[in-house]
Write an enzyme that holds these catalytic residues in place. Structure first.
Site, mmCIF file in Angstrom:
data_model
loop_
_atom_site.group_PDB
_atom_site.id
_atom_site.type_symbol
_atom_site.label_atom_id
_atom_site.label_comp_id
_atom_site.label_asym_id
_atom_site.label_seq_id
_atom_site.Cartn_x
_atom_site.Cartn_y
_atom_site.Cartn_z
ATOM 1 N N GLU A 114 32.146 -28.290 -14.464
ATOM 2 C CA GLU A 114 32.386 -27.449 -13.284
ATOM 3 C C GLU A 114 31.210 -26.508 -13.023
ATOM 4 O OE1 GLU A 114 34.942 -27.421 -11.170
ATOM 5 O OE2 GLU A 114 34.479 -25.557 -10.086
ATOM 6 N N VAL A 152 22.615 -20.752 -16.024
ATOM 7 C CA VAL A 152 21.636 -20.128 -16.916
ATOM 8 C C VAL A 152 21.203 -18.825 -16.248
ATOM 9 C CG1 VAL A 152 19.372 -20.335 -18.017
ATOM 10 C CG2 VAL A 152 20.861 -22.344 -17.836
ATOM 11 N N ASN A 176 18.787 -29.325 -3.875
ATOM 12 C CA ASN A 176 18.269 -29.096 -5.225
ATOM 13 C C ASN A 176 17.565 -30.353 -5.758
ATOM 14 O OD1 ASN A 176 17.701 -28.091 -7.717
ATOM 15 N ND2 ASN A 176 19.806 -27.426 -8.190
ATOM 16 N N GLU A 208 24.079 -15.893 -5.097
ATOM 17 C CA GLU A 208 24.416 -16.733 -3.934
ATOM 18 C C GLU A 208 24.999 -15.912 -2.788
ATOM 19 O OE1 GLU A 208 26.944 -19.915 -5.297
ATOM 20 O OE2 GLU A 208 25.387 -20.790 -6.567
ATOM 21 N N TYR A 252 18.791 -35.790 -12.706
ATOM 22 C CA TYR A 252 20.046 -36.514 -12.948
ATOM 23 C C TYR A 252 19.838 -38.023 -12.773
ATOM 24 C CZ TYR A 252 22.155 -31.852 -12.572
ATOM 25 O OH TYR A 252 22.469 -30.534 -12.754
ATOM 26 N N GLY A 294 14.416 -24.847 -20.508
ATOM 27 C CA GLY A 294 15.136 -26.033 -20.973
ATOM 28 C C GLY A 294 16.557 -25.782 -21.436
ATOM 29 N N ILE A 295 17.068 -24.563 -21.215
ATOM 30 C CA ILE A 295 18.415 -24.244 -21.692
ATOM 31 C C ILE A 295 19.482 -25.054 -20.933
ATOM 32 C CG2 ILE A 295 20.130 -22.393 -21.952
ATOM 33 C CD1 ILE A 295 17.780 -20.445 -22.309
ATOM 34 N N GLY A 296 19.272 -25.230 -19.623
ATOM 35 C CA GLY A 296 20.213 -26.015 -18.820
ATOM 36 C C GLY A 296 20.319 -27.448 -19.334
#
Lengths: 161, 161
Positions: free
Chosen positions: B83, B87, B124, B27, B131, B95-97
């Site tokens: 928080e 990944v 995003n 970032e 979500y 798919g780990i997230g």
């Protein structure tokens, strides 16, 4: 109006709850308040309080509250979060909100936190302008996401775990 | 890719810090990270941890983390806050997230919280759609406000207290 600001004590619980309810009713969200005064007493005034609260009061009445707790930033470490700043409708426009915010900032400074954070509704232009005026960063590019109890249960029921 | 998810232990601190740094560098915000691995160790793995962490790992490597702590809602009482969900770039798209998020939701459910919350960047779109697909409420009308250490000091210096 003569008022003082001090740390809340257990005897303030009924007044704190009253202001939380007043705001929820004002926002037509009274049903969303499932907390009870007893929860607030237990959670805020026991051996390891989950929040701290400041009250603004006249000799007759509690007019406002600021409720804070610590959060954890993976960049900054412990930071102070202002969850609620409520001033009773009858006492607005007298600078009580600003005085409560000052108390919160002094409290954060005394703890040595690297940041104090809170949230503001996007239509609340006077508040946003005030926060930017005092040097706060209003981040418009983040959304708050919430999964409620029903959503939690539905997610886990539908999921191969 | 075979990986497992488990609660983090003290020995994971270097890997946790590595992922926090990796994201900050990605970032272009590396300078904003003032936390140290020692802070993370002290704050997360002492007698009264300020956060809990889950790690996703292969036998060789930690690929992702989810870091959570409790917040306090004046309507709901204690709520769980996610928080950070990180990944490693090299392990994305597997798919780990989602699996880490599932672990967080199971954790919140086991604690009996009335809500789990987190934040998402407004650009995003895939995350926001995911979500909402799982039943979370993405609140677009709240802004996050932050007053940093310098702002705290400047505010208090300029203020008649």
């Amino acid at each position: 109006m003569n008022y003082t600001i001090r740390k809340a004590v257990e005897a303030d619980v009924a007044n704190i709850f009253g202001l939380i309810e007043e705001l929820a009713i004002f926002e037509k969200e009274a049903d969303a308040v499932i907390i009870t005064p007893e929860d607030l007493r237990k959670d805020g005034f026991g051996a390891s309080p989950k929040f701290h609260c400041f009250v603004a009061e006249t000799p007759e009445d509690v007019l406002g509250i600021a409720l804070v707790y610590m959060r954890y930033s993976t960049w900054k470490g412990e930071v102070l979060h202002l969850e609620d700043l409520i001033v009773s409708e009858k006492a607005r426009g007298k600078g009580i909100g600003g005085k409560l915010l000052t108390e919160v900032i002094k409290f954060g400074n005394s703890l040595g936190v690297k940041r104090i954070g809170w949230e503001v509704l996007d239509w609340n232009t006077p508040a946003i302008e005030f926060y930017e005026h005092i040097g706060a960063d209003v981040k418009r590019d983040w959304h708050v996401v919430q999964l409620d109890e029903e959503g939690i249960e539905r997610y886990l029921a539908n999921k191969e775990l």
